[in-house]
Design an enzyme around this catalytic site. Structure first.
Site, PDB file in Angstrom:
ATOM      1  N   HIS A  33      -5.628   3.578   1.151  1.00  0.00           N
ATOM      2  CA  HIS A  33      -4.470   3.554   2.063  1.00  0.00           C
ATOM      3  C   HIS A  33      -3.445   4.603   1.654  1.00  0.00           C
ATOM      4  O   HIS A  33      -3.375   5.003   0.511  1.00  0.00           O
ATOM      5  CB  HIS A  33      -3.831   2.155   2.035  1.00  0.00           C
ATOM      6  CG  HIS A  33      -2.871   1.927   3.158  1.00  0.00           C
ATOM      7  ND1 HIS A  33      -1.733   1.176   3.033  1.00  0.00           N
ATOM      8  CD2 HIS A  33      -2.895   2.387   4.450  1.00  0.00           C
ATOM      9  CE1 HIS A  33      -1.100   1.151   4.195  1.00  0.00           C
ATOM     10  NE2 HIS A  33      -1.772   1.877   5.070  1.00  0.00           N
ATOM     11  N   ASP A  34      -2.632   5.004   2.626  1.00  0.00           N
ATOM     12  CA  ASP A  34      -1.526   5.948   2.405  1.00  0.00           C
ATOM     13  C   ASP A  34      -2.013   7.318   1.938  1.00  0.00           C
ATOM     14  O   ASP A  34      -1.440   7.917   1.017  1.00  0.00           O
ATOM     15  CB  ASP A  34      -0.487   5.361   1.426  1.00  0.00           C
ATOM     16  CG  ASP A  34       0.270   4.190   2.039  1.00  0.00           C
ATOM     17  OD1 ASP A  34       0.420   4.166   3.273  1.00  0.00           O
ATOM     18  OD2 ASP A  34       0.682   3.292   1.294  1.00  0.00           O
ATOM     19  N   HIS A  37       1.468   3.697  -6.235  1.00  0.00           N
ATOM     20  CA  HIS A  37       1.249   5.000  -5.601  1.00  0.00           C
ATOM     21  C   HIS A  37       1.631   6.188  -6.485  1.00  0.00           C
ATOM     22  O   HIS A  37       1.828   7.290  -5.996  1.00  0.00           O
ATOM     23  CB  HIS A  37       1.997   5.048  -4.265  1.00  0.00           C
ATOM     24  CG  HIS A  37       1.312   4.257  -3.179  1.00  0.00           C
ATOM     25  ND1 HIS A  37       0.390   3.269  -3.456  1.00  0.00           N
ATOM     26  CD2 HIS A  37       1.394   4.311  -1.831  1.00  0.00           C
ATOM     27  CE1 HIS A  37      -0.043   2.755  -2.315  1.00  0.00           C
ATOM     28  NE2 HIS A  37       0.548   3.363  -1.314  1.00  0.00           N
ATOM     29  N   PHE A  83       3.270  -3.999   4.761  1.00  0.00           N
ATOM     30  CA  PHE A  83       3.498  -2.614   5.150  1.00  0.00           C
ATOM     31  C   PHE A  83       2.463  -2.048   6.099  1.00  0.00           C
ATOM     32  O   PHE A  83       2.630  -0.928   6.580  1.00  0.00           O
ATOM     33  CB  PHE A  83       3.526  -1.745   3.883  1.00  0.00           C
ATOM     34  CG  PHE A  83       4.564  -2.213   2.907  1.00  0.00           C
ATOM     35  CD1 PHE A  83       5.904  -1.925   3.117  1.00  0.00           C
ATOM     36  CD2 PHE A  83       4.207  -2.971   1.804  1.00  0.00           C
ATOM     37  CE1 PHE A  83       6.871  -2.375   2.239  1.00  0.00           C
ATOM     38  CE2 PHE A  83       5.168  -3.427   0.913  1.00  0.00           C
ATOM     39  CZ  PHE A  83       6.500  -3.123   1.131  1.00  0.00           C
ATOM     40  N   SER A 142      -3.942  -3.996 -12.616  1.00  0.00           N
ATOM     41  CA  SER A 142      -5.252  -3.603 -12.090  1.00  0.00           C
ATOM     42  C   SER A 142      -6.221  -3.077 -13.163  1.00  0.00           C
ATOM     43  O   SER A 142      -7.368  -3.534 -13.225  1.00  0.00           O
ATOM     44  CB  SER A 142      -5.039  -2.588 -10.957  1.00  0.00           C
ATOM     45  OG  SER A 142      -6.200  -1.945 -10.604  1.00  0.00           O
TER      46      SER A 142
HETATM   47  C1  SAM Z   1       1.998  -1.152  -1.114  1.00  0.00           C
HETATM   48  S1  SAM Z   1       2.010  -2.747  -1.830  1.00  0.00           S
HETATM   49  C2  SAM Z   1       0.562  -3.472  -1.118  1.00  0.00           C
HETATM   50  C3  SAM Z   1       0.740  -3.766   0.331  1.00  0.00           C
HETATM   51  C4  SAM Z   1      -0.280  -4.718   0.929  1.00  0.00           C
HETATM   52  N1  SAM Z   1      -1.645  -4.252   0.777  1.00  0.00           N
HETATM   53  C5  SAM Z   1       0.056  -4.945   2.408  1.00  0.00           C
HETATM   54  O1  SAM Z   1      -0.750  -4.590   3.283  1.00  0.00           O
HETATM   55  O2  SAM Z   1       1.132  -5.462   2.714  1.00  0.00           O
HETATM   56  C6  SAM Z   1       1.484  -2.378  -3.489  1.00  0.00           C
HETATM   57  C7  SAM Z   1       1.302  -3.577  -4.392  1.00  0.00           C
HETATM   58  O3  SAM Z   1       0.604  -3.103  -5.563  1.00  0.00           O
HETATM   59  C8  SAM Z   1       1.077  -3.808  -6.697  1.00  0.00           C
HETATM   60  N2  SAM Z   1       0.803  -2.973  -7.875  1.00  0.00           N
HETATM   61  C9  SAM Z   1       1.311  -1.754  -8.155  1.00  0.00           C
HETATM   62  N3  SAM Z   1       0.779  -1.276  -9.294  1.00  0.00           N
HETATM   63  C10 SAM Z   1      -0.070  -2.228  -9.752  1.00  0.00           C
HETATM   64  C11 SAM Z   1      -0.923  -2.342 -10.902  1.00  0.00           C
HETATM   65  N4  SAM Z   1      -1.021  -1.349 -11.799  1.00  0.00           N
HETATM   66  N5  SAM Z   1      -1.641  -3.464 -11.062  1.00  0.00           N
HETATM   67  C12 SAM Z   1      -1.566  -4.469 -10.159  1.00  0.00           C
HETATM   68  N6  SAM Z   1      -0.790  -4.425  -9.050  1.00  0.00           N
HETATM   69  C13 SAM Z   1      -0.056  -3.312  -8.849  1.00  0.00           C
HETATM   70  C14 SAM Z   1       2.542  -4.044  -6.435  1.00  0.00           C
HETATM   71  O4  SAM Z   1       3.009  -5.162  -7.171  1.00  0.00           O
HETATM   72  C15 SAM Z   1       2.575  -4.239  -4.912  1.00  0.00           C
HETATM   73  O5  SAM Z   1       2.575  -5.606  -4.558  1.00  0.00           O
END
Ligand code: SAM
Length: 214
Positions: A169-170, A144, A19, A124
Site C-alpha cells: 500500500h501507499d 512508512h 485510511f 513486525s
Molecule cells: C497506515 S496504518 C495501517 C492502516 C490500516 N491498514 C488501515 O487500512 O486502516 C500503519 C500501522 O502500522 C503500525 N506499525 C508501524 N510500524 C510498525 C512495526 N514496526 N511493527 C508493527 N506495527 C507497526 C502502526 O502502529 C499503525 O497502526
C-alpha cells in the site's frame, strides 16, 4: 470477474476508522479472495483500527482460512501527537501513548469477524522472526519509513508461497504524492525477480510470486 465483498462487509469497512479508500479496498479484497484459494493463511502488517483487516478477514472466512494481522498498536511516526494523521481518540490516557487495539477489537466485533482473525501484537520484525510457515498473501501497510518498510519486506516476503500474492500500500512513484519508502520496497520486490505485478489500483500494488528468493 473480480471478487466483491457483500454489502454489509463493505459497509463495515466504510464505517471503520482508518485510511484505505474504497477503490483500493475493493482491489485488496479481490486479491485476498484469490490468494485465499491457496488454502494458506493471509497476513497483514499494519492493523491500525481494523479497516483493511475487515476485508482480508472476510475473504479468509469465505475460503476457510485464517487472517493474521500484525501491529504494535502504538501508531506509526505520522500518527503520533502533533503529526498529520494523529487521532487523539486512540490515545490511552493512562499510559499517554496511542493504543489502537481496543478500537480494532470493536471494529472486528461489529463486523462479526472475530473468529476469523488472529491479532499478533508486537513489532513486525520481531513477529516475523518467530513465524515459520508459508503464507498465501502478505499485505504491507505498516510503518512508512525505509527502516520499517524494508523490515516488513525482509521479514514477511520470504514467506509468500509460490503463486501467492504480495500487496503493498501507499506506493507513490511521484514524491509529490507521498513518501517513497513503500515505492522503494515495491521496486525491490520487482527487481528481486521473485515477484511479477498483476494489478495497480491507485497506490495499491498487487504482485504474485513467480520465482524464488526475495
Ligand atoms: C497506515 S496504518 C495501517 C492502516 C490500516 N491498514 C488501515 O487500512 O486502516 C500503519 C500501522 O502500522 C503500525 N506499525 C508501524 N510500524 C510498525 C512495526 N514496526 N511493527 C508493527 N506495527 C507497526 C502502526 O502502529 C499503525 O497502526
Amino acid at each position: 470477474m473480480a471478487a466483491e465483498p457483500k454489502p454489509e462487509i463493505l459497509a463495515a469497512f466504510q464505517a471503520a476508522k482508518g485510511f484505505m479508500p474504497v477503490a483500493e479496498g475493493l482491489a485488496l479484497y479481490d486479491a485476498a479472495a484469490e490468494a485465499a484459494a491457496l488454502g494458506l493463511p493471509l497476513l497483514e502488517v499494519g492493523t491500525y483500527c481494523g479497516r483493511s483487516t475487515i476485508l482480508i478477514a472476510d475473504a479468509a472466512r469465505a475460503a476457510g482460512v485464517t487472517a493474521l494481522t500484525v501491529d504494535h498498536h502504538r501508531g506509526s511516526e505520522e500518527q503520533q501527537p502533533g503529526w498529520e494523521y494523529h487521532d487523539p481518540t486512540v490515545v490511552d490516557p493512562e499510559v499517554g501513548r496511542m493504543d489502537t487495539l481496543p478500537t480494532f477489537r470493536r471494529t472486528l466485533h461489529a463486523a462479526g469477524l472475530e473468529d476469523h482473525v488472529v491479532a499478533l501484537v508486537g513489532r513486525s520484525p520481531q513477529v516475523a522472526a518467530v513465524w515459520g510457515g508459508p503464507l498465501g498473501f502478505v499485505f504491507i501497510d505498516g510503518g512508512h519509513t525505509d527502516e520499517h518498510a524494508n523490515g516488513d519486506y525482509e521479514g514477511w516476503a520470504p514467506h509468500v508461497a509460490e503463486g501467492g500474492l504480495l500487496v503493498i500500500h501507499d506506493v507513490f512513484p511521484d514524491p509529490a504524492h507521498g513518501g517513497q519508502a513503500p515505492y522503494r520496497v515495491y521496486l525491490r520486490a520487482l527487481e528481486s525477480g521473485a515477484f511479477t505485478e498483476i494489478s495497480v489500483t491507485d497506490s495499491l500494488r498487487v504482485l504474485r510470486r513467480t520465482g524464488s528468493g526475495t
